[in-house]
Write a protein that holds these residues in place. Structure first.
Motif, mmCIF file in Angstrom:
data_model
loop_
_atom_site.group_PDB
_atom_site.id
_atom_site.type_symbol
_atom_site.label_atom_id
_atom_site.label_comp_id
_atom_site.label_asym_id
_atom_site.label_seq_id
_atom_site.Cartn_x
_atom_site.Cartn_y
_atom_site.Cartn_z
ATOM 1 N N THR A 88 0.816 -1.221 0.000
ATOM 2 C CA THR A 88 0.000 0.000 0.000
ATOM 3 C C THR A 88 0.850 1.273 0.000
ATOM 4 N N LEU A 89 2.162 1.137 0.025
ATOM 5 C CA LEU A 89 3.030 2.317 0.105
ATOM 6 C C LEU A 89 3.248 2.989 -1.239
ATOM 7 N N THR A 90 3.213 2.212 -2.323
ATOM 8 C CA THR A 90 3.491 2.771 -3.649
ATOM 9 C C THR A 90 2.556 2.173 -4.691
ATOM 10 N N LEU A 91 2.576 2.768 -5.863
ATOM 11 C CA LEU A 91 1.757 2.290 -6.976
ATOM 12 C C LEU A 91 2.178 0.901 -7.428
ATOM 13 N N VAL A 92 3.491 0.626 -7.424
ATOM 14 C CA VAL A 92 3.993 -0.647 -7.949
ATOM 15 C C VAL A 92 4.097 -1.724 -6.872
ATOM 16 N N GLY A 93 3.672 -1.404 -5.656
ATOM 17 C CA GLY A 93 3.823 -2.356 -4.563
ATOM 18 C C GLY A 93 2.894 -3.545 -4.647
ATOM 19 N N THR A 94 1.789 -3.416 -5.360
ATOM 20 C CA THR A 94 0.834 -4.501 -5.454
ATOM 21 C C THR A 94 0.101 -4.431 -6.782
ATOM 22 N N SER A 95 -0.300 -5.580 -7.281
ATOM 23 C CA SER A 95 -1.041 -5.618 -8.547
ATOM 24 C C SER A 95 -2.386 -4.909 -8.422
ATOM 25 N N THR A 96 -2.938 -4.861 -7.205
ATOM 26 C CA THR A 96 -4.211 -4.173 -6.990
ATOM 27 C C THR A 96 -4.105 -2.709 -7.387
ATOM 28 N N ASN A 97 -3.052 -2.040 -6.918
ATOM 29 C CA ASN A 97 -2.864 -0.632 -7.248
ATOM 30 C C ASN A 97 -2.669 -0.434 -8.746
ATOM 31 N N LEU A 98 -1.939 -1.358 -9.374
ATOM 32 C CA LEU A 98 -1.728 -1.262 -10.817
ATOM 33 C C LEU A 98 -3.037 -1.444 -11.580
ATOM 34 N N VAL A 99 -3.847 -2.398 -11.135
ATOM 35 C CA VAL A 99 -5.139 -2.635 -11.791
ATOM 36 C C VAL A 99 -6.049 -1.424 -11.633
ATOM 37 N N ALA B 132 -0.043 8.896 -9.258
ATOM 38 C CA ALA B 132 1.424 8.887 -9.258
ATOM 39 C C ALA B 132 1.938 7.769 -8.363
ATOM 40 N N ILE B 133 3.212 7.422 -8.534
ATOM 41 C CA ILE B 133 3.780 6.268 -7.848
ATOM 42 C C ILE B 133 3.786 6.420 -6.329
ATOM 43 N N PHE B 134 3.927 7.661 -5.819
ATOM 44 C CA PHE B 134 4.009 7.852 -4.367
ATOM 45 C C PHE B 134 2.745 8.477 -3.768
ATOM 46 N N ASP B 135 1.641 8.502 -4.536
ATOM 47 C CA ASP B 135 0.381 9.027 -3.985
ATOM 48 C C ASP B 135 -0.119 8.186 -2.816
ATOM 49 N N PHE B 136 0.283 6.916 -2.787
ATOM 50 C CA PHE B 136 -0.185 6.000 -1.746
ATOM 51 C C PHE B 136 0.614 6.122 -0.444
ATOM 52 N N LEU B 137 1.761 6.788 -0.485
ATOM 53 C CA LEU B 137 2.713 6.724 0.612
ATOM 54 C C LEU B 137 2.190 7.242 1.959
ATOM 55 N N PRO B 138 1.571 8.430 2.053
ATOM 56 C CA PRO B 138 1.175 8.930 3.381
ATOM 57 C C PRO B 138 0.238 7.993 4.142
ATOM 58 N N ILE B 139 -0.821 7.556 3.475
ATOM 59 C CA ILE B 139 -1.775 6.663 4.138
ATOM 60 C C ILE B 139 -1.155 5.280 4.321
ATOM 61 N N GLY B 140 -0.372 4.839 3.337
ATOM 62 C CA GLY B 140 0.280 3.535 3.445
ATOM 63 C C GLY B 140 1.201 3.445 4.642
ATOM 64 N N ALA B 141 1.947 4.532 4.915
ATOM 65 C CA ALA B 141 2.856 4.546 6.071
ATOM 66 C C ALA B 141 2.074 4.412 7.371
ATOM 67 N N ALA B 142 0.931 5.076 7.455
ATOM 68 C CA ALA B 142 0.087 4.978 8.652
ATOM 69 C C ALA B 142 -0.465 3.564 8.809
#
Length: 573
Positions: free
Chosen positions: A139-150, A164-174
């Motif tokens: 959940t930290l990045t776009l490429v971290g899981t196929s779900t995000n890519l799909v 973007a690739i790092f749009d997931f980072l803030p919530i993913g870190a939490a």
């Protein structure tokens, strides 16, 4: 619409209430939809070539290549700890970080074998946390899981915002911090079946510790002797005493005789350790192994290997001895040979030409040892995989292209074995994903998705926007737990965009709600590919996932619901 809804409900019921193979149930549901005309053959074939699925399969095959490298042993050595909690923390940190830049399926496929071979803790106590941490890392990045890519691909195809690739980072870190802490707490509820440390094998392999060996003075675990792949340190012969079973904190001393049991074909791991020698005081003469039976006419009977000068006489070294179906422990080199003993020999080039072979032995079988990759091959395999992922992430080429090129180069350079890739091709996982996407197509084409969206919008008048967001997250989580993350994402993205359009709000919060919700699969083993992988490896029951998964899911949903409106505000369009 009625047929599709009936099939969907029937599939969910079957998954929960029966013990049939998951792939068989998905195939049956798809077959009913095909016969009923809700989907056609071309739709199913299109899903076979879906870019997300193809990428996922290529990542799993690439992970098989990585298993041959030093990476697996490195991970095993750094995961290993004599106490459970430090092992869990190490594994969680490594899998989370790796899953943020590598697809989490590939991370689990690579680390799962290390966990299974750790020999310190029951794999059942670590495999579910491994899957959970890899999901959280994804959940930290776009490429971290196929779900995000799909999700990203579907949103872009339907005219939605670019992610973007790092749009997931803030919530993913939490999520990593909050849910990771919960995993640490609830992991004690997992089965605590201990690993069978006797690890019965047909042979023991004995190795002597030289006085100058750097292993001397260090514990078993510090020396990485619990991180060997396929071999288990079963006994230590020290002078006239025998240490058995061997504990992780036992200290290795000079002139110890270490007895390993397990897959003798992996003997190279022992000879590669500094200052360890097989009991004949020499290195193995060849990479070929021969299993032989001592003939009643053999000159060896009643004598030790040292007394007959075994290596010089036969151009071979005995690396394992079995007598009457049982392993022979102790000082193998000093054990008198008996008629009918089975020996595992590492043979030299002259072994076959020696005239005394047929008189002394009956040849049973031959084996090839598993040879380690060279430094160049290890570097090429690991660096090539990272380069393939980087090329896909940076847009230099698609992940499909970069991973295909990587696999072709690895097979062509003999780093990877094409026959092994064929044997381990993930047919069952591919079947489940293709059928799940076919079911999602039927839900949309039948009008069921539109009906759900219309009904949803009609009931949210006057409801706070955050509550609507929570409802969308809950619905996505429910579908993920019952269908698969990819199918849930494919179904919910159009609904999320419709809801955003109906409320005249920015689409980003709703799209991200689907992306995070589709990754929140902690209760069911069937909704997420990493859960399916560890379920088989750890022989878990669905109840094991339910027991530890529901607290993680509640915390996950709470964090996502609170943070999405903060990170992605509900701006009016």
């Amino acid at each position: 619409m009625l047929l599709t809804a009936t099939v969907l409900v029937g599939l969910i019921t079957a998954l929960v209430a029966t013990k049939q193979r998951v792939s068989h149930m998905f195939v049956a549901a798809t077959a009913v939809l095909l016969v009923g005309g809700e989907i056609n053959t071309q739709t199913v074939l299109n899903h076979v070539t879906n870019s997300g699925i193809v990428t996922l399969v290529l990542l799993l095959l690439a992970a098989i290549v990585l298993e041959r490298t030093v990476l697996l042993r490195f991970l095993a050595k750094h995961i290993a700890h004599s106490q459970y909690l430090p092992s869990l923390i190490k594994m969680g940190a490594l899998s989370t970080i790796a899953s943020s830049v590598l697809n989490n399926t590939a991370v689990v496929a690579t680390m799962m074998r290390a966990v299974m071979k750790s020999q310190l803790h029951a794999p059942q106590r670590l495999l579910i946390p491994l899957s959970y941490f890899s999901i959280l890392g994804g959940t930290l990045t776009l490429v971290g899981t196929s779900t995000n890519l799909v999700v990203s691909g579907l949103v872009t195809a339907q005219g939605g915002p670019n992610i973007a690739i790092f749009d997931f980072l803030p919530i993913g870190a939490a999520l990593v911090a909050g849910c990771g802490a919960v995993v640490m707490i609830v992991s004690r509820w997992l089965p605590q079946q201990t690993t069978d440390e006797s690890l019965e094998s047909q042979y023991f392999i004995e190795a002597a510790v030289a006085p100058s060996s750097p292993l001397v003075g260090k514990t078993v675990i510090k020396n990485g002797l619990r991180a060997l792949d396929g071999l288990f340190l079963a006994e230590i012969v020290r002078g006239d005493s025998l240490i058995s079973p061997v504990k992780p904190d036992d200290v290795i001393q000079a002139n110890d005789k270490l007895l390993f049991s397990g897959d003798v074909r992996r003997v190279h791991q022992i000879t590669a350790l500094p200052g360890l020698h097989t009991f004949n005081k020499g290195d193995l003469p060849a990479t070929n192994l021969r299993e032989v039976l001592v003939s009643p006419e053999s000159i060896l009977i009643g004598k030790t290997l040292k007394q007959v000068g075994f290596r010089a006489r036969f151009d071979a070294a005995v690396i394992g001895l079995s007598r009457e179906g049982k392993t022979v422990s102790g000082k193998l080199g000093n054990n008198p040979i008996q008629s009918g003993d089975k020996l595992m020999l590492a043979v030299g080039p002259d072994f076959e030409r020696r005239q005394n072979i047929s008189r002394n032995f009956f040849l049973l079988s031959d084996y090839k040892t598993f040879q380690p990759l060279s430094v160049v091959q290890n570097t090429a395999a690991i660096a090539g995989f990272l380069a393939a992922i980087a090329a896909g992430a940076l847009g230099i080429m698609s992940l499909i292209e970069s991973l295909t090129l990587y696999l072709v180069l690895m097979v062509g350079s003999k780093v990877a074995d094409s026959s092994q890739l064929r044997r381990r091709f993930p047919f069952e996982l591919l079947t489940i994903l293709v059928c799940a996407l076919s079911l999602a197509s039927a839900v949309q084409s039948s009008g069921l998705a539109q009906s759900v969206t219309k009904s949803f919008l009609s009931h949210i008048n006057g409801v706070p926007t955050v509550a609507v967001l929570l409802s969308l997250i809950l619905l996505t989580v429910l579908l993920t737990e019952t269908m698969t993350n990819t199918a849930a994402a494919a179904l919910m993205v159009p609904i999320a965009l419709s809801v955003a359009d109906g409320l005249q709000l920015d689409a980003m919060p709703w799209v991200m709600a689907v992306a995070y919700g589709a990754s929140a699969c902690f209760i069911s083993p069937f909704g997420y590919q990493t859960n399916l992988m560890v379920m088989s490896a750890g022989e878990y029951r669905p109840a094991d996932f339910i027991r530890v998964g529901w607290p993680v899911t509640l915390v996950y949903i709470a964090i996502v619901t609170v943070l999405i409106p903060i990170v992605f505000p509900f701006d009016s369009v």
